[in-house]
Write a protein that holds these residues in place. Structure first.
Motif, PDB file in Angstrom:
ATOM      1  N   TRP A 184      98.190   7.716  54.476  1.00 52.21           N
ATOM      2  CA  TRP A 184      99.205   8.428  55.141  1.00 52.21           C
ATOM      3  C   TRP A 184      99.997   9.491  54.072  1.00 52.21           C
ATOM      4  N   THR A 185     100.280  10.727  54.538  1.00 46.80           N
ATOM      5  CA  THR A 185     100.788  11.431  53.850  1.00 46.80           C
ATOM      6  C   THR A 185     102.143  12.224  54.019  1.00 46.80           C
ATOM      7  N   PRO A 186     102.744  12.926  53.163  1.00 52.20           N
ATOM      8  CA  PRO A 186     103.897  13.708  53.903  1.00 52.20           C
ATOM      9  C   PRO A 186     103.691  14.691  54.951  1.00 52.20           C
ATOM     10  N   GLN A 187     102.269  15.243  55.071  1.00 51.91           N
ATOM     11  CA  GLN A 187     101.883  15.985  56.048  1.00 51.91           C
ATOM     12  C   GLN A 187     102.067  15.443  57.371  1.00 51.91           C
ATOM     13  N   HIS A 188     101.668  14.207  57.512  1.00 50.16           N
ATOM     14  CA  HIS A 188     102.001  13.646  58.658  1.00 50.16           C
ATOM     15  C   HIS A 188     103.205  13.576  59.333  1.00 50.16           C
ATOM     16  N   THR A 189     104.115  13.166  58.351  1.00 47.99           N
ATOM     17  CA  THR A 189     105.439  13.106  58.577  1.00 47.99           C
ATOM     18  C   THR A 189     105.914  14.477  59.326  1.00 47.99           C
ATOM     19  N   ALA A 190     105.785  15.552  58.191  1.00 47.36           N
ATOM     20  CA  ALA A 190     105.855  16.726  58.944  1.00 47.36           C
ATOM     21  C   ALA A 190     105.567  17.337  60.188  1.00 47.36           C
ATOM     22  N   LEU A 191     104.280  16.780  60.439  1.00 45.79           N
ATOM     23  CA  LEU A 191     103.565  17.093  61.867  1.00 45.79           C
ATOM     24  C   LEU A 191     104.548  16.281  63.020  1.00 45.79           C
ATOM     25  N   ILE A 192     104.744  15.177  62.928  1.00 45.24           N
ATOM     26  CA  ILE A 192     105.410  14.524  63.753  1.00 45.24           C
ATOM     27  C   ILE A 192     106.852  14.838  64.049  1.00 45.24           C
ATOM     28  N   ARG A 193     107.211  15.204  62.887  1.00 48.72           N
ATOM     29  CA  ARG A 193     108.886  15.574  62.925  1.00 48.72           C
ATOM     30  C   ARG A 193     108.847  17.015  63.932  1.00 48.72           C
ATOM     31  N   ALA A 194     108.040  17.830  63.481  1.00 47.79           N
ATOM     32  CA  ALA A 194     107.947  19.248  64.327  1.00 47.79           C
ATOM     33  C   ALA A 194     107.547  19.165  65.595  1.00 47.79           C
ATOM     34  N   ALA A 195     106.899  18.163  65.893  1.00 46.75           N
ATOM     35  CA  ALA A 195     106.401  17.810  67.649  1.00 46.75           C
ATOM     36  C   ALA A 195     107.772  17.332  68.028  1.00 46.75           C
ATOM     37  N   ALA A 196     108.302  16.305  67.646  1.00 46.04           N
ATOM     38  CA  ALA A 196     109.625  15.708  68.117  1.00 46.04           C
ATOM     39  C   ALA A 196     110.574  16.781  68.351  1.00 46.04           C
ATOM     40  N   GLN A 197     110.835  17.410  67.450  1.00 50.86           N
ATOM     41  CA  GLN A 197     111.699  18.695  67.680  1.00 50.86           C
ATOM     42  C   GLN A 197     111.701  19.641  68.467  1.00 50.86           C
ATOM     43  N   GLU A 198     110.413  19.767  69.119  1.00 49.92           N
ATOM     44  CA  GLU A 198     110.439  20.606  70.393  1.00 49.92           C
ATOM     45  C   GLU A 198     111.317  20.292  71.383  1.00 49.92           C
ATOM     46  N   ARG A 199     111.865  21.472  72.085  1.00 52.75           N
ATOM     47  CA  ARG A 199     112.877  20.715  73.262  1.00 52.75           C
ATOM     48  C   ARG A 199     112.049  20.469  74.432  1.00 52.75           C
ATOM     49  N   SER A 200     110.997  20.636  74.761  1.00 47.42           N
ATOM     50  CA  SER A 200     110.117  20.223  75.887  1.00 47.42           C
ATOM     51  C   SER A 200     109.770  19.081  75.690  1.00 47.42           C
ATOM     52  N   VAL A 201     109.571  18.393  74.558  1.00 43.30           N
ATOM     53  CA  VAL A 201     108.912  17.022  74.210  1.00 43.30           C
ATOM     54  C   VAL A 201     109.779  16.047  74.739  1.00 43.30           C
ATOM     55  N   ALA A 202     109.483  14.993  75.545  1.00 42.63           N
ATOM     56  CA  ALA A 202     110.425  14.015  75.825  1.00 42.63           C
ATOM     57  C   ALA A 202     110.135  12.727  74.833  1.00 42.63           C
ATOM     58  N   ARG A 203     108.930  12.339  74.737  1.00 45.36           N
ATOM     59  CA  ARG A 203     108.565  11.386  73.915  1.00 45.36           C
ATOM     60  C   ARG A 203     107.516  11.619  72.881  1.00 45.36           C
ATOM     61  N   ILE A 204     107.490  10.781  71.609  1.00 45.06           N
ATOM     62  CA  ILE A 204     106.246  10.604  70.734  1.00 45.06           C
ATOM     63  C   ILE A 204     105.851   9.169  70.862  1.00 45.06           C
ATOM     64  N   PHE A 205     104.749   9.026  71.012  1.00 40.78           N
ATOM     65  CA  PHE A 205     104.433   7.345  70.900  1.00 40.78           C
ATOM     66  C   PHE A 205     103.463   7.330  69.536  1.00 40.78           C
ATOM     67  N   VAL A 206     103.990   6.497  68.539  1.00 38.79           N
ATOM     68  CA  VAL A 206     103.201   6.062  67.397  1.00 38.79           C
ATOM     69  C   VAL A 206     103.195   4.717  67.136  1.00 38.79           C
ATOM     70  N   ASN A 207     102.287   4.254  66.368  1.00 39.27           N
ATOM     71  CA  ASN A 207     102.441   2.915  65.893  1.00 39.27           C
ATOM     72  C   ASN A 207     103.601   2.415  65.174  1.00 39.27           C
ATOM     73  N   PRO A 208     103.811   1.332  65.558  1.00 35.17           N
ATOM     74  CA  PRO A 208     105.411   0.889  64.724  1.00 35.17           C
ATOM     75  C   PRO A 208     105.387   0.933  63.408  1.00 35.17           C
ATOM     76  N   ALA A 209     104.275   0.591  62.823  1.00 35.84           N
ATOM     77  CA  ALA A 209     104.301   0.583  61.270  1.00 35.84           C
ATOM     78  C   ALA A 209     104.512   2.295  60.859  1.00 35.84           C
ATOM     79  N   ILE A 210     104.046   3.279  61.665  1.00 32.97           N
ATOM     80  CA  ILE A 210     104.353   4.961  61.577  1.00 32.97           C
ATOM     81  C   ILE A 210     105.637   5.102  61.581  1.00 32.97           C
TER      82      ILE A 210
END
Length: 306
Positions: A184-210
């Motif tokens: 797990w890296t800071p790049q993973h956090t940045a990637l998922i954060r950017a996707a979730a911040q997109e207005r058209s995105v309703a959900r992001i599903f990840v493992n509970p540990a993530i």
């Protein structure tokens, strides 16, 4: 919703989703055999949709719900882009509503500035006409869901064999309680954060540990965390879900996610003994055409699109 109620569903998703997502493909896929009685009302809808290899020549629409519907006028993401490559080509699941395909391409071009990765490795989106799949996902039926591997795209074109056989990166520890600090890296956090911040995105599903790691690393700006929902599996990839396109009256949106960042007691419930070791539930019978929106019959019967 109380996560304990998800136990049987979550186990099914682990078995039928995340594990299947890493199943190897083949460089020489063979067509499915013809159905003896395709008009049998008891026939599983997945057998019909799984045999359609091209999109319906209809106006683009997402029809029904994410786990009970189909897609008309689907578009395919090209298997190669400057900032993306499509994996498991033998599945023919790189189809989606044109708005999702446009989103993925635009998002991929931003990736070097988001987290420094060269691009995305794109997993399953939908079948050419959506609908239930013979293997894998319960959702991904209306062309608005896409799996993104938690592995950066390499600085070269992968071979066809590599796309069928290589595995994505499992970023979760063996005990499922947290992410693997070696992967797990800071790049993973940045990637998922950017996707979730997109207005058209309703959900992001990840493992509970993530989700736990994201809660820990989010910092003061936590507004995007509410869209990131825990679900078993999703340790090799994360799942992007767009909201229904404006004007698609036949498309059924989910309710908005609960308020807050989802990092407190709600998340802790995923790490109880009952959730970590769920008892297998009775498998649900596969959907038939009668259980899908009526419009899906027309999508299935439509001539092939371009």
């Amino acid at each position: 919703m109380n996560p304990i109620r998800f136990s049987a569903i979550a186990l099914a998703l682990v078995i039928g989703g995340s594990a299947a997502a890493q199943d190897k493909g083949t460089v020489n896929p063979k067509p499915l055999p013809p159905l003896a009685n395709p008009d049998d009302p008891k026939l599983a809808a997945k057998e019909l949709f799984g045999r359609r290899t091209t999109p319906a020549d209809l106006r683009s629409r997402s029809i029904g719900g994410y786990a009970r519907g189909c897609v008309a006028g689907a578009a395919a993401i090209p298997v190669d882009g400057e900032n993306w490559q499509v994996m498991r080509l033998s599945r023919n699941r790189n189809w989606g509503h044109p708005q999702l395909i446009d989103f993925l391409q635009r998002f991929a071009t931003r990736l070097p500035s988001i987290n420094g990765w060269p691009g995305l490795l794109v997993g399953d989106i939908s079948q050419p006409r959506g609908g239930p799949m013979i293997t894998g996902h319960a959702s991904h039926q209306i062309g608005l869901d896409a799996d993104i591997w938690l592995t950066p795209m390499p600085n070269r074109r992968l071979s066809r064999a590599e796309r069928e056989e290589m595995s994505a990166t499992n970023v979760v520890r063996d005990d499922w309680l947290d992410v693997d600090p070696n992967r797990w890296t800071p790049q993973h956090t940045a990637l998922i954060r950017a996707a979730a911040q997109e207005r058209s995105v309703a959900r992001i599903f990840v493992n509970p540990a993530i989700k736990k790691a994201l809660c820990r690393e989010a910092g003061a700006d936590r507004g995007w965390l509410g869209k990131v929902r825990p679900m078993w599996g999703h340790n090799y990839h994360f799942h992007i879900r767009l909201a229904c396109p404006a004007g698609d009256a036949a498309c059924s949106d989910q309710d908005p996610p609960p308020g807050g960042d989802g990092c407190g007691a709600e998340l802790a419930g995923w790490f109880t003994p009952q959730m970590l070791n769920p008892k297998p539930g009775k498998p649900r019978p596969p959907l038939t055409m009668a259980q899908l929106p009526n419009e899906c019959r027309g999508v299935l019967a439509s001539p092939d699109g371009p």
